[in-house]
Design a protein around this motif. Structure first.
Motif, PDB file in Angstrom:
ATOM      1  N   SER A  52       0.835  -1.201   0.000  1.00  0.00           N
ATOM      2  CA  SER A  52       0.000   0.000   0.000  1.00  0.00           C
ATOM      3  C   SER A  52       0.873   1.256   0.000  1.00  0.00           C
ATOM      4  N   HIS A  53       1.941   1.231   0.797  1.00  0.00           N
ATOM      5  CA  HIS A  53       2.835   2.384   0.862  1.00  0.00           C
ATOM      6  C   HIS A  53       3.593   2.578  -0.443  1.00  0.00           C
ATOM      7  N   SER A  54       4.041   1.466  -1.037  1.00  0.00           N
ATOM      8  CA  SER A  54       4.835   1.573  -2.267  1.00  0.00           C
ATOM      9  C   SER A  54       4.012   2.110  -3.436  1.00  0.00           C
ATOM     10  N   MET A  55       2.690   1.918  -3.382  1.00  0.00           N
ATOM     11  CA  MET A  55       1.826   2.375  -4.475  1.00  0.00           C
ATOM     12  C   MET A  55       1.821   3.895  -4.600  1.00  0.00           C
ATOM     13  N   VAL A  56       1.996   4.566  -3.467  1.00  0.00           N
ATOM     14  CA  VAL A  56       1.849   6.026  -3.498  1.00  0.00           C
ATOM     15  C   VAL A  56       3.127   6.753  -3.056  1.00  0.00           C
ATOM     16  N   GLU A  57       4.218   6.004  -2.868  1.00  0.00           N
ATOM     17  CA  GLU A  57       5.415   6.657  -2.349  1.00  0.00           C
ATOM     18  C   GLU A  57       6.041   7.628  -3.353  1.00  0.00           C
ATOM     19  N   HIS A  58       5.727   7.441  -4.654  1.00  0.00           N
ATOM     20  CA  HIS A  58       6.281   8.352  -5.663  1.00  0.00           C
ATOM     21  C   HIS A  58       5.482   9.645  -5.775  1.00  0.00           C
ATOM     22  N   ILE A  59       4.296   9.682  -5.122  1.00  0.00           N
ATOM     23  CA  ILE A  59       3.469  10.890  -5.156  1.00  0.00           C
ATOM     24  C   ILE A  59       3.945  11.828  -4.049  1.00  0.00           C
ATOM     25  N   PRO A  60       4.258  13.081  -4.351  1.00  0.00           N
ATOM     26  CA  PRO A  60       4.729  14.020  -3.330  1.00  0.00           C
ATOM     27  C   PRO A  60       3.722  14.142  -2.187  1.00  0.00           C
ATOM     28  N   LEU A  61       4.211  14.251  -0.958  1.00  0.00           N
ATOM     29  CA  LEU A  61       3.364  14.351   0.215  1.00  0.00           C
ATOM     30  C   LEU A  61       2.474  15.588   0.103  1.00  0.00           C
ATOM     31  N   GLY A  62       1.173  15.390   0.251  1.00  0.00           N
ATOM     32  CA  GLY A  62       0.228  16.498   0.183  1.00  0.00           C
ATOM     33  C   GLY A  62      -0.187  16.870  -1.228  1.00  0.00           C
ATOM     34  N   GLN A  63       0.277  16.120  -2.204  1.00  0.00           N
ATOM     35  CA  GLN A  63      -0.071  16.419  -3.596  1.00  0.00           C
ATOM     36  C   GLN A  63      -1.575  16.224  -3.807  1.00  0.00           C
TER      37      GLN A  63
ATOM     38  N   ARG B 127      -7.692  10.667 -13.286  1.00  0.00           N
ATOM     39  CA  ARG B 127      -8.259   9.313 -13.208  1.00  0.00           C
ATOM     40  C   ARG B 127      -7.247   8.326 -12.625  1.00  0.00           C
ATOM     41  N   ALA B 128      -6.010   8.369 -13.092  1.00  0.00           N
ATOM     42  CA  ALA B 128      -4.971   7.449 -12.613  1.00  0.00           C
ATOM     43  C   ALA B 128      -4.661   7.706 -11.136  1.00  0.00           C
ATOM     44  N   HIS B 129      -4.646   9.000 -10.775  1.00  0.00           N
ATOM     45  CA  HIS B 129      -4.363   9.381  -9.400  1.00  0.00           C
ATOM     46  C   HIS B 129      -5.429   8.816  -8.457  1.00  0.00           C
ATOM     47  N   ARG B 130      -6.713   9.013  -8.822  1.00  0.00           N
ATOM     48  CA  ARG B 130      -7.803   8.510  -7.983  1.00  0.00           C
ATOM     49  C   ARG B 130      -7.756   6.979  -7.877  1.00  0.00           C
ATOM     50  N   SER B 131      -7.500   6.337  -9.004  1.00  0.00           N
ATOM     51  CA  SER B 131      -7.456   4.874  -9.032  1.00  0.00           C
ATOM     52  C   SER B 131      -6.337   4.345  -8.144  1.00  0.00           C
ATOM     53  N   LEU B 132      -5.190   5.008  -8.191  1.00  0.00           N
ATOM     54  CA  LEU B 132      -4.046   4.578  -7.384  1.00  0.00           C
ATOM     55  C   LEU B 132      -4.329   4.749  -5.894  1.00  0.00           C
ATOM     56  N   LEU B 133      -4.938   5.881  -5.532  1.00  0.00           N
ATOM     57  CA  LEU B 133      -5.281   6.116  -4.132  1.00  0.00           C
ATOM     58  C   LEU B 133      -6.301   5.086  -3.633  1.00  0.00           C
ATOM     59  N   ASP B 134      -7.277   4.755  -4.464  1.00  0.00           N
ATOM     60  CA  ASP B 134      -8.282   3.748  -4.080  1.00  0.00           C
ATOM     61  C   ASP B 134      -7.634   2.383  -3.855  1.00  0.00           C
ATOM     62  N   ARG B 135      -6.754   1.991  -4.776  1.00  0.00           N
ATOM     63  CA  ARG B 135      -6.104   0.683  -4.641  1.00  0.00           C
ATOM     64  C   ARG B 135      -5.199   0.654  -3.407  1.00  0.00           C
ATOM     65  N   SER B 136      -4.515   1.761  -3.157  1.00  0.00           N
ATOM     66  CA  SER B 136      -3.657   1.843  -1.983  1.00  0.00           C
ATOM     67  C   SER B 136      -4.492   1.743  -0.705  1.00  0.00           C
ATOM     68  N   TRP B 137      -5.629   2.445  -0.688  1.00  0.00           N
ATOM     69  CA  TRP B 137      -6.504   2.434   0.480  1.00  0.00           C
ATOM     70  C   TRP B 137      -7.088   1.034   0.716  1.00  0.00           C
ATOM     71  N   ASN B 138      -7.533   0.386  -0.349  1.00  0.00           N
ATOM     72  CA  ASN B 138      -8.095  -0.961  -0.228  1.00  0.00           C
ATOM     73  C   ASN B 138      -7.049  -1.966   0.254  1.00  0.00           C
ATOM     74  N   THR B 139      -5.822  -1.805  -0.236  1.00  0.00           N
ATOM     75  CA  THR B 139      -4.744  -2.703   0.192  1.00  0.00           C
ATOM     76  C   THR B 139      -4.418  -2.486   1.657  1.00  0.00           C
ATOM     77  N   LEU B 140      -4.455  -1.228   2.102  1.00  0.00           N
ATOM     78  CA  LEU B 140      -4.223  -0.933   3.512  1.00  0.00           C
ATOM     79  C   LEU B 140      -5.337  -1.532   4.375  1.00  0.00           C
ATOM     80  N   GLY B 141      -6.580  -1.464   3.861  1.00  0.00           N
ATOM     81  CA  GLY B 141      -7.699  -2.079   4.578  1.00  0.00           C
ATOM     82  C   GLY B 141      -7.524  -3.578   4.707  1.00  0.00           C
ATOM     83  N   LYS B 142      -7.004  -4.200   3.652  1.00  0.00           N
ATOM     84  CA  LYS B 142      -6.723  -5.636   3.692  1.00  0.00           C
ATOM     85  C   LYS B 142      -5.666  -5.942   4.749  1.00  0.00           C
ATOM     86  N   SER B 143      -4.669  -5.062   4.859  1.00  0.00           N
ATOM     87  CA  SER B 143      -3.618  -5.238   5.863  1.00  0.00           C
ATOM     88  C   SER B 143      -4.202  -5.197   7.271  1.00  0.00           C
TER      89      SER B 143
END
Length: 259
Positions: A32-43, A53-69
């Motif tokens: 989950s962390h690696s999915m968004v680590e390339h996005i600047p903090l607070g971007q 669209r790609a940004h929203r999709s990436l955040l959703d997948r990261s959030w869902n993966t964190l929920g799975k964790s």
């Protein structure tokens, strides 16, 4: 494999499942962390931009993966609790190898407790003894200084000493343990019985206090339902359906198999 060995094996299985879930939880958290680590903090999401669209999709997948964790972490905690419960289960079963010895020790403790409660009440309610004499006698009985103070502390009813229901309940426990002990002694010297009804092998296993049914294959659904309804459970350790060894269970098993 006796009950204690099965208990240990069960605890080990739960530990393994907990470790597996913990490992999967950590992996999901890192992913989950690696999915968004390339996005600047607070971007912020750039609404209308081609990247939205790609940004929203990436955040959703990261959030869902964190929920799975998180769910996997909860699963690991659940199995840890199951393992601890299996390890800390000190109940005495009649089929245990040391059932007689443990029941004898339990009976001795209950009888000592009964004598102590009665003697304590006799001392602290005596009108012939002074407070100092009562104190000394309780110390001789095995009480600590704190224990003596607690013995003289009134309960919610304003009385001191052990209430009558405590002595009555402990007496009932003594009778129950005595009955268990006698049964455990009889079972320890009893010989197992083995016979067949049709193609089903029946074992009256007195050493483990189990009635065991060995079918040549998987029983049909109706038979399995009847077995479960009547307290039989599948034991993968012994490869049979089994219940506690009771007279009525033997008769019920014969009815199920015969039917």
């Amino acid at each position: 494999m006796n009950r204690k060995e099965r208990q240990e094996a069960r605890a080990n299985r739960y530990r393994e499942l907990a470790e597996k879930a913990n490992k999967q939880s950590n992996e999901a958290s890192k992913l989950s962390h690696s999915m968004v680590e390339h996005i600047p903090l607070g971007q912020p999401i750039l609404v209308g931009h081609h990247s939205e669209r790609a940004h929203r999709s990436l955040l959703d997948r990261s959030w869902n993966t964190l929920g799975k964790s998180v769910k996997l972490s909860e699963k690991a905690e659940y199995f840890e609790q199951k393992a601890a419960a299996a390890e800390n289960n000190d109940a005495i079963y009649l089929g245990d190898d040391d059932a007689v010895e443990r029941l004898e020790a339990k009976l001795a403790n209950l009888e000592k407790k009964q004598e102590t409660m009665k003697e304590t009440n006799k001392i602290i309610r005596s009108k012939k003894l002074s407070e100092v004499e009562k104190h000394d006698k309780l110390i001789e009985l095995g009480y600590s200084e704190n224990g003596v103070r607690e013995a003289f502390t009134p309960n919610y009813m304003g009385d001191i000493g052990f209430p009558s229901y405590s002595i009555t309940n402990n007496g009932a426990n003594i009778r129950r343990v005595k009955e268990q002990l006698e049964k455990a002694k009889r079972m320890k010297v009893a010989e197992d019985k083995e016979y067949k009804i049709g193609n089903v092998r029946i074992v009256e296993n007195y050493q483990e206090n189990r009635l065991q049914l060995f079918f040549p294959g998987k029983p049909d659904e109706d038979v399995r339902t009847q077995l479960k309804h009547n307290g039989f459970r599948w034991s993968r350790f012994n490869g049979c359906w089994q219940s506690y060894l009771k007279h009525w269970q033997i008769e019920r098993a014969k009815e199920i198999i015969g039917g």
